[in-house]
Design a protein around this motif. Sequence first.
Motif, PDB file in Angstrom:
ATOM      1  N   GLU A   1       3.977   6.987  -5.378  1.00 43.05           N
ATOM      2  CA  GLU A   1       3.104   6.882  -6.661  1.00 43.05           C
ATOM      3  C   GLU A   1       4.301   7.662  -7.732  1.00 43.05           C
ATOM      4  OE1 GLU A   1      -0.205   8.968  -6.386  1.00 43.05           O
ATOM      5  OE2 GLU A   1      -1.077   7.168  -4.930  1.00 43.05           O
TER       6      GLU A   1
ATOM      7  N   ARG B   1       3.447   9.056  -0.035  1.00 45.53           N
ATOM      8  CA  ARG B   1       2.587   9.267   0.638  1.00 45.53           C
ATOM      9  C   ARG B   1       2.602   8.849   2.233  1.00 45.53           C
ATOM     10  NH1 ARG B   1      -1.618  11.721  -2.304  1.00 45.53           N
ATOM     11  NH2 ARG B   1      -1.198  11.699  -4.564  1.00 45.53           N
ATOM     12  N   LYS B   2       1.722   9.285   3.132  1.00 42.40           N
ATOM     13  CA  LYS B   2       1.694   9.257   4.563  1.00 42.40           C
ATOM     14  C   LYS B   2       1.468   7.620   4.678  1.00 42.40           C
ATOM     15  CE  LYS B   2       0.323  12.204   8.154  1.00 42.40           C
ATOM     16  NZ  LYS B   2      -0.865  13.106   8.352  1.00 42.40           N
TER      17      LYS B   2
ATOM     18  N   ARG C   1      -3.744  10.352   2.974  1.00 42.91           N
ATOM     19  CA  ARG C   1      -2.670  10.199   1.791  1.00 42.91           C
ATOM     20  C   ARG C   1      -1.820  11.634   1.696  1.00 42.91           C
ATOM     21  NH1 ARG C   1      -3.866   7.593  -2.724  1.00 42.91           N
ATOM     22  NH2 ARG C   1      -3.607   9.324  -4.158  1.00 42.91           N
TER      23      ARG C   1
ATOM     24  N   LEU D   1       1.082  13.966   1.524  1.00 37.30           N
ATOM     25  CA  LEU D   1       2.417  13.966   1.126  1.00 37.30           C
ATOM     26  C   LEU D   1       3.641  14.236   1.845  1.00 37.30           C
ATOM     27  CD1 LEU D   1       1.141  15.632  -2.173  1.00 37.30           C
ATOM     28  CD2 LEU D   1       1.860  13.280  -2.078  1.00 37.30           C
TER      29      LEU D   1
ATOM     30  N   SER E   1       9.087  14.267  -2.298  1.00 37.95           N
ATOM     31  CA  SER E   1       8.954  14.062  -3.565  1.00 37.95           C
ATOM     32  C   SER E   1      10.125  14.243  -4.408  1.00 37.95           C
ATOM     33  CB  SER E   1       7.836  15.188  -4.174  1.00 37.95           C
ATOM     34  OG  SER E   1       8.641  16.471  -3.968  1.00 37.95           O
TER      35      SER E   1
ATOM     36  N   PHE F   1       3.336  20.311  -2.886  1.00 39.78           N
ATOM     37  CA  PHE F   1       2.877  19.231  -2.327  1.00 39.78           C
ATOM     38  C   PHE F   1       2.154  19.292  -0.801  1.00 39.78           C
ATOM     39  CE2 PHE F   1       6.123  18.279  -5.057  1.00 39.78           C
ATOM     40  CZ  PHE F   1       5.357  17.426  -6.239  1.00 39.78           C
TER      41      PHE F   1
ATOM     42  N   GLY G   1      -2.366  15.629   0.797  1.00 41.96           N
ATOM     43  CA  GLY G   1      -2.462  14.932  -0.365  1.00 41.96           C
ATOM     44  C   GLY G   1      -2.554  15.551  -1.560  1.00 41.96           C
TER      45      GLY G   1
ATOM     46  N   SER H   1       1.836   2.742  -8.800  1.00 42.03           N
ATOM     47  CA  SER H   1       2.030   2.998  -7.551  1.00 42.03           C
ATOM     48  C   SER H   1       2.488   1.766  -6.729  1.00 42.03           C
ATOM     49  CB  SER H   1       0.694   3.556  -6.873  1.00 42.03           C
ATOM     50  OG  SER H   1      -0.386   2.558  -6.810  1.00 42.03           O
TER      51      SER H   1
END
Lengths: 409, 351
Positions: free
Chosen positions: A78, A72-73, A52, A54, A57, A20, A24, A90
């Motif tokens: 998601e 995401r930022k 977007r 990352l 995760s 990641f 994004g 999401s």
Amino acid sequence: MPRTTTVDIPGCPPLRALTFDVLGLIKVIEAKGAEKAHAQVVERWGEPDSSRGLLASSIIDRELDPLLGVARKNGLVEILSPINGGVQASVSNINQAGTSAEDDAIVGLYLFRRKQLESSSRSCTFLTCTIKGNTIIRSIEVPRSQNDTVNEVTQTTWATSGSGDILCSKVDESENFALFGGKRVEMNLWDLESNTKVWTAKSPAKNSLGIFTPTWFTSTTFLNKDDHRKFVSGTNDHQVRLYDISAQRRPVMSLDFRETPIKALAEDLDGNKIYVGNGSGDLASFDIRTGKLLGSFLGKCSGSIRSIVRHRERPVIASCGLDGYLRIWDIDSRQLLSAVFLKQHLMAVVFDSYFRNEEVAFSSMDLPPEAIRSEEEDIVPAKRKKKSKTRSGSKKHSSGKRNKKSDLE
Amino acid sequence: MGSKREKSGNEGADREGEKFMEPLEKEVLLLPSTIKNKEKRSSIHAKLKHKKKVEKRKRAKAREAAEKRALELGDEPPPKKIPRTIENSREFDETICKPDDEELFAGNDADEFSSVLKQGLPPKILITTCRFNSTRGPAFISDLLSVIPNAHYYKRGTYDLKKIVEYASCKDFTSVIVVHTNRREPDALLIIALPDGPTAHFKLSKVVLRKDIKNHGNPTSHKPELVLKNFTTRLGHRIGRLIQSLFPQDPNFHGRRVVTFHNQRDFIFFRHHRYIFETKESKQADSRGKNIRAGDEKSSEKKVVVRLQECGPRFALKLISLQYGTFDSKGGEYEWVHKPEMDTSRRRFFL
């Protein structure tokens, strides 16, 4: 004498990893089939877009219906399928209280494996933690098709910290406890059943000069799978601390590692070894029972390490970071098996450990791998036999000579 | 011609060689370094060296002759051999930027310098020094101030660098340059992009100030043109953009000022020139000789010649580290650090 050829890197066993990055993008790296194959990028999901990017995760790594969660930022969480990258749901993490996504970035994300809603099988529970300490556990129902709206079922929110910034969080294997720590926040353990703080660490005493180092935790991990009481944390002043909840509130052991902040920590499967990565790209393994450095992983790694993961089955770890490389290492020989250049600053990496099953199915179609292996095995002993024969022959010969000599004498 | 002579010479040598090449060959076999007598060793060494020199000259002559003959006959001259250099036998590097890489451009749009490089923000530079600064340090800074437009010198005083960075980003500076001096000699350069850009730490060497350059020019206050050369890898690209963000993106071309950052084998060479285009009567006809002057009158037409004048200073930079975020020596994260284990080959470069 200058070297004109490059040292070739031994390949790695078949595996599949997802990385990641800040743009994004999710990239799928696979090392395929035969032994000593090189890892390659096989797929790229998403379009490059820095808003977007990352941040965190988490993967539910199981054979049936694996799920991948990414934060995401722009405050979106998601839920994806790690097999084809399709977005299943999401959810926006932004609270209604007018905080922007940049101010309150997500630092931790965890998808629960066991917590499932009784009402439907297609649900997903996850925990998010932001830099200001807002922790949310949410259960959502994954919609059947793209057009359906995400149905939020339950939500629990609490504030983990009052003052400082949370920088690391971890949920243990039994999924009952969560750890939080950060800048000006001591490590603290929360019970996820009752949402209460169970335990807080105490900062180590002042040193002999009376200097107190401010609290600043950068990474943490539980040591053992079935024991939530022991964990290790890395600090900004390059210390790795081992805590034992049942023993004391101060660290049981603390180790110094090089001179830049510890940025990533990972535990081995048996909980005896930890892998430590720091801000200048040094990666090493420690025996946490004795606190001894087992050895460094050397491989021209030049950028800060952001994430280390241990493969569930194979003796392999993967590390990635700001130098844009995903590196795969052997844990016993500490050798670099494969390095893949992925162009961006990487934030995290996860392994998809059920990949091997697919691979066997694939390879069995065109060539059974066992047949090749058995052939090789056949060849090798034959050679050995030959060698032994020649050796014995030479021995005989020499003995004959000796006999002759003795005769002459 | 040449080859013929060479052949005959060779034959002669061969014929005679049978007689007195034998002792020489014996001497060749034993290396001069194994001989203990110094006089003998040096004489044999000199002989060997002379022999090599003669052979080399012979080869060069033969090559020249072949070229000449090809020219006379109107053939294609034999292809010029490309010498093998460290640069052109560089080890393969997968991080070298490719022109069709869309991720690279997307990354460029998103990086810390894009606000300056897209001409949204005029660059404003703060130059300061290390704590103790004397002699060549201030002189170097005054040269830098004349090179970089919109640069402001601030005395370092006793402030922490982190405080200075904070102050500068409040005052809308886009970069901070710190000149570090050691033993009254500038030896390191720190370039910090603001507000959250990376920090590059360079070793500074071979500093020649403007006043030490012979026949130097004095630069005008026009915005200079910038030449960045050989920044090929991903890291090099980033460093190039960092340097680019120090200069305004709209040069005054009539100022005829060029600032060059040339990367060669990971050393970044800085030069500062003024150029001029001059129309000149070409004097090539005179130099060639008088016999062809009559036919060459037409060729002595007006030609545009570019002349360069160096303005100084002159220095070389070598990247030591590139830090993620602004200056933080203790808790900083590095994007790239030079480590001794990376020097596996002379043919491996990072920029």
